[in-house]
Design an enzyme around this catalytic site. Structure first.
Site, PDB file in Angstrom:
ATOM      1  N   PRO A  89       0.816  -1.222   0.000  1.00  0.00           N
ATOM      2  CA  PRO A  89       0.000   0.000   0.000  1.00  0.00           C
ATOM      3  C   PRO A  89       0.845   1.266   0.000  1.00  0.00           C
ATOM      4  O   PRO A  89       0.354   2.332  -0.366  1.00  0.00           O
ATOM      5  CB  PRO A  89      -0.824  -0.100   1.277  1.00  0.00           C
ATOM      6  CG  PRO A  89      -0.509  -1.403   1.913  1.00  0.00           C
ATOM      7  CD  PRO A  89       0.543  -2.096   1.126  1.00  0.00           C
ATOM      8  N   GLU A 116       1.044  -7.856   8.257  1.00  0.00           N
ATOM      9  CA  GLU A 116       1.474  -6.457   8.354  1.00  0.00           C
ATOM     10  C   GLU A 116       2.547  -6.117   7.328  1.00  0.00           C
ATOM     11  O   GLU A 116       3.101  -5.024   7.352  1.00  0.00           O
ATOM     12  CB  GLU A 116       1.961  -6.137   9.772  1.00  0.00           C
ATOM     13  CG  GLU A 116       0.925  -6.387  10.862  1.00  0.00           C
ATOM     14  CD  GLU A 116      -0.418  -5.728  10.563  1.00  0.00           C
ATOM     15  OE1 GLU A 116      -0.438  -4.511  10.309  1.00  0.00           O
ATOM     16  OE2 GLU A 116      -1.450  -6.447  10.567  1.00  0.00           O
ATOM     17  N   ARG A 154      -1.561  -7.380 -21.593  1.00  0.00           N
ATOM     18  CA  ARG A 154      -2.308  -6.816 -22.724  1.00  0.00           C
ATOM     19  C   ARG A 154      -1.437  -5.979 -23.638  1.00  0.00           C
ATOM     20  O   ARG A 154      -1.805  -5.715 -24.773  1.00  0.00           O
ATOM     21  CB  ARG A 154      -3.435  -5.906 -22.235  1.00  0.00           C
ATOM     22  CG  ARG A 154      -4.405  -6.529 -21.294  1.00  0.00           C
ATOM     23  CD  ARG A 154      -5.462  -5.544 -20.860  1.00  0.00           C
ATOM     24  NE  ARG A 154      -6.341  -5.175 -21.967  1.00  0.00           N
ATOM     25  CZ  ARG A 154      -6.193  -4.139 -22.762  1.00  0.00           C
ATOM     26  NH1 ARG A 154      -5.212  -3.292 -22.561  1.00  0.00           N
ATOM     27  NH2 ARG A 154      -7.019  -3.924 -23.740  1.00  0.00           N
ATOM     28  N   ASP A 169      -8.231   2.286 -26.527  1.00  0.00           N
ATOM     29  CA  ASP A 169      -8.793   2.146 -25.187  1.00  0.00           C
ATOM     30  C   ASP A 169      -8.625   3.426 -24.381  1.00  0.00           C
ATOM     31  O   ASP A 169      -7.721   4.206 -24.626  1.00  0.00           O
ATOM     32  CB  ASP A 169      -8.068   1.025 -24.422  1.00  0.00           C
ATOM     33  CG  ASP A 169      -8.704  -0.325 -24.679  1.00  0.00           C
ATOM     34  OD1 ASP A 169      -9.860  -0.355 -25.124  1.00  0.00           O
ATOM     35  OD2 ASP A 169      -8.037  -1.340 -24.429  1.00  0.00           O
TER      36      ASP A 169
HETATM   37  C1  JBZ Z   1      -1.998  -3.251  -1.789  1.00  0.00           C
HETATM   38  C2  JBZ Z   1       0.520  -6.924   3.483  1.00  0.00           C
HETATM   39  O1  JBZ Z   1       0.081  -7.242   2.229  1.00  0.00           O
HETATM   40  C3  JBZ Z   1      -0.621  -6.289   1.561  1.00  0.00           C
HETATM   41  C4  JBZ Z   1      -1.662  -5.617   2.170  1.00  0.00           C
HETATM   42  C5  JBZ Z   1      -2.349  -4.637   1.486  1.00  0.00           C
HETATM   43  C6  JBZ Z   1      -2.008  -4.341   0.189  1.00  0.00           C
HETATM   44  C7  JBZ Z   1      -0.975  -5.036  -0.410  1.00  0.00           C
HETATM   45  C8  JBZ Z   1      -0.276  -6.027   0.251  1.00  0.00           C
HETATM   46  S1  JBZ Z   1      -0.759  -4.397  -2.003  1.00  0.00           S
HETATM   47  N1  JBZ Z   1      -2.555  -3.342  -0.611  1.00  0.00           N
HETATM   48  C9  JBZ Z   1      -2.337  -2.266  -2.836  1.00  0.00           C
HETATM   49  O2  JBZ Z   1      -1.968  -2.467  -3.972  1.00  0.00           O
HETATM   50  O3  JBZ Z   1      -2.938  -1.261  -2.491  1.00  0.00           O
END
Ligand code: JBZ
Length: 237
Positions: A89, A116, A154, A169
């Site tokens: 994230p 986590e 793609r 696209d």
């Molecule tokens: C992602 C801990 O593993 C995670 C948790 C949330 C997450 C990802 C991996 S990759 N969110 C995203 O691409 O927003």
């Protein structure tokens, strides 16, 4: 293009990989997706891939030694060194420009986190590309990795039957406006009619209508994609 996916849940992928377009690309030898279970690189008899966070707090952290040794072992499985990316994230948010950049690589390794996430030293040692698919919470990197693979595949020449479709696209980096509305038979359904222009056979007029419609939809729904030009009119960035 060779993908190597490192995950604790390799069983999440085969259903997705057997989807027709991707399966054809794999059968035609244009793409390979190789799955690796992080758990196979654990050293202790309990096969622990994760441990409690130093400093306390909820959840578990994926261990640095297991992860780094797994990535190194997977790197050795092919001659070409992989571009290593972690789905997290806190990564750079995926867009079509990044997808196009990744599509120029010959080999990509995708690390899927759970719990986590990875010990910070995984990032310090491997200096991976860090990618996120967007600002919402998902349970782990696997679905994000599938999104990344899907978007890249793609763009590989020969994967789409109809080579025309990519540039037309929404969101090729050359075309950043939304698609026009599409209609097929019947001409009328529950009082909802197909716009007359599409039945006119006047192709220049149809093309103009579609272009105007794309721009109007983009203004209404995704004005962030548009620039305001010198005349104060919205136009694609
Ligand atoms: C992602 C801990 O593993 C995670 C948790 C949330 C997450 C990802 C991996 S990759 N969110 C995203 O691409 O927003």
């Amino acid at each position: 293009m060779r993908f190597d996916v490192v995950t604790l849940f390799p069983e999440m992928f085969p259903g997705y990989l057997s989807q027709s377009l991707l399966n054809k690309a794999i059968e035609n030898g244009l793409v390979s997706v190789n799955l690796h279970n992080l758990r196979d690189w654990t050293k202790d008899k309990h096969q622990s891939v994760d441990d409690r966070p130093f400093g306390g707090g909820p959840g578990m952290v994926l261990k640095v030694d297991t992860t780094v040794e797994c990535v190194e072992a997977v790197q050795r499985m092919a001659e070409e060194p992989a571009h290593v990316a972690v789905l997290t994230p806190s990564g750079r948010k995926l867009d079509q420009r990044i997808v196009e950049e990744l599509s120029t690589k010959r080999r990509i390794m995708l690390l899927c986190g759970r719990y986590e996430g990875f010990d910070q030293r995984v990032f310090d040692i491997l200096k991976p590309d860090e990618l996120s698919i967007g600002d919402y919470i998902i349970n782990g990197g696997e679905v994000a990795a599938m999104v990344v693979i899907d978007a890249i595949v793609r763009l590989i020449p020969g994967v789409l039957g109809d080579e025309r479709s990519n540039k037309e696209d929404s969101f090729s980096s050359e075309n950043r406006i939304l698609e026009f509305a599409q209609y097929t038979r019947p001409r009328e359904y529950r009082g909802h009619e197909v716009p007359e222009v599409l039945l006119s056979g006047d192709h220049p007029r149809i093309a103009r209508w579609r272009q105007e419609q794309s721009l109007a939809r983009t203004k209404e729904r995704r004005s962030d994609l548009l620039d305001t030009n010198d005349d104060g009119n919205a136009e694609p960035k």
